[in-house]
Write a protein that holds these residues in place. Sequence first.
Motif, mmCIF file in Angstrom:
data_model
loop_
_atom_site.group_PDB
_atom_site.id
_atom_site.type_symbol
_atom_site.label_atom_id
_atom_site.label_comp_id
_atom_site.label_asym_id
_atom_site.label_seq_id
_atom_site.Cartn_x
_atom_site.Cartn_y
_atom_site.Cartn_z
ATOM 1 N N TYR A 5 -4.597 5.540 1.073
ATOM 2 C CA TYR A 5 -5.694 4.571 1.140
ATOM 3 C C TYR A 5 -6.767 4.860 0.091
ATOM 4 O O TYR A 5 -7.317 3.933 -0.498
ATOM 5 N N ARG A 6 -7.059 6.127 -0.152
ATOM 6 C CA ARG A 6 -8.060 6.450 -1.182
ATOM 7 C C ARG A 6 -7.555 6.068 -2.572
ATOM 8 O O ARG A 6 -8.318 5.564 -3.401
ATOM 9 N N HIS A 7 -6.279 6.324 -2.824
ATOM 10 C CA HIS A 7 -5.699 5.933 -4.106
ATOM 11 C C HIS A 7 -5.769 4.421 -4.277
ATOM 12 O O HIS A 7 -6.147 3.910 -5.341
ATOM 13 N N MET A 8 -5.413 3.684 -3.236
ATOM 14 C CA MET A 8 -5.417 2.229 -3.328
ATOM 15 C C MET A 8 -6.845 1.697 -3.462
ATOM 16 O O MET A 8 -7.070 0.738 -4.195
ATOM 17 N N ARG A 9 -7.808 2.326 -2.794
ATOM 18 C CA ARG A 9 -9.194 1.889 -2.932
ATOM 19 C C ARG A 9 -9.669 2.057 -4.374
ATOM 20 O O ARG A 9 -10.267 1.153 -4.951
ATOM 21 N N ILE A 45 0.846 -1.202 0.000
ATOM 22 C CA ILE A 45 0.000 0.000 0.000
ATOM 23 C C ILE A 45 0.876 1.245 0.000
ATOM 24 O O ILE A 45 0.627 2.195 -0.745
ATOM 25 N N ARG A 46 1.919 1.254 0.826
ATOM 26 C CA ARG A 46 2.819 2.412 0.870
ATOM 27 C C ARG A 46 3.496 2.645 -0.468
ATOM 28 O O ARG A 46 3.739 3.776 -0.855
ATOM 29 N N ARG A 47 3.807 1.563 -1.181
ATOM 30 C CA ARG A 47 4.472 1.687 -2.478
ATOM 31 C C ARG A 47 3.484 1.786 -3.638
ATOM 32 O O ARG A 47 3.897 1.836 -4.798
ATOM 33 N N ARG A 48 2.208 1.757 -3.327
ATOM 34 C CA ARG A 48 1.130 1.846 -4.318
ATOM 35 C C ARG A 48 1.201 0.721 -5.345
ATOM 36 O O ARG A 48 0.956 0.927 -6.529
#
Length: 175
Positions: free
Chosen positions: A164-168, A79-82
Amino acid sequence: MHSSKLWLDRSLAAQAVVVFALGTGITALLRQGSHPLVWVVQAALYTAVTIGFLAVQRRRAGRVTGKDPRGVAELNRRIRRREVPSAPEEREAMRRLVADQLGKLERAGRWLPYWLGFMGLVVIGMLVLGAVSGSLLLPLVFTVAMAGFCYGIFLMRRHTLGQYRHMRSALEDPS
């Protein structure tokens, strides 16, 4: 460097070593007149509380995702690394983790004005005590430090929410 960061990210024992070392150093600075055994005992207590808290968090996240603690640490690193996983079961586990963490952050955001109000009251109290005692240097330094701390909390919160929004949105994309 990469392997040590990965080790710290995945291993609760490595995190315990870091917390113990920092706890011992900070306790030694704050209690210079005490016996070194007191420093070690207090650092061990701080370490036990911190690691207990982390273990409970990891166990809870593991129940949400259906993964073991190392799997949760790996998901958090991705998640941190997208990095969006390609395997469907990994995507589903990450989607559950992102939804859980995003929900916690958004629920905690309701308490932010109250937290800021409390921090403001603490700062005002320190300034009043400084004015009454005649020494404003320490209260002013405390005020600047508290403002920097609150600003840092805002920046970290905004960054984490963005991740988190980007990953969602990336996980909702079918491709």
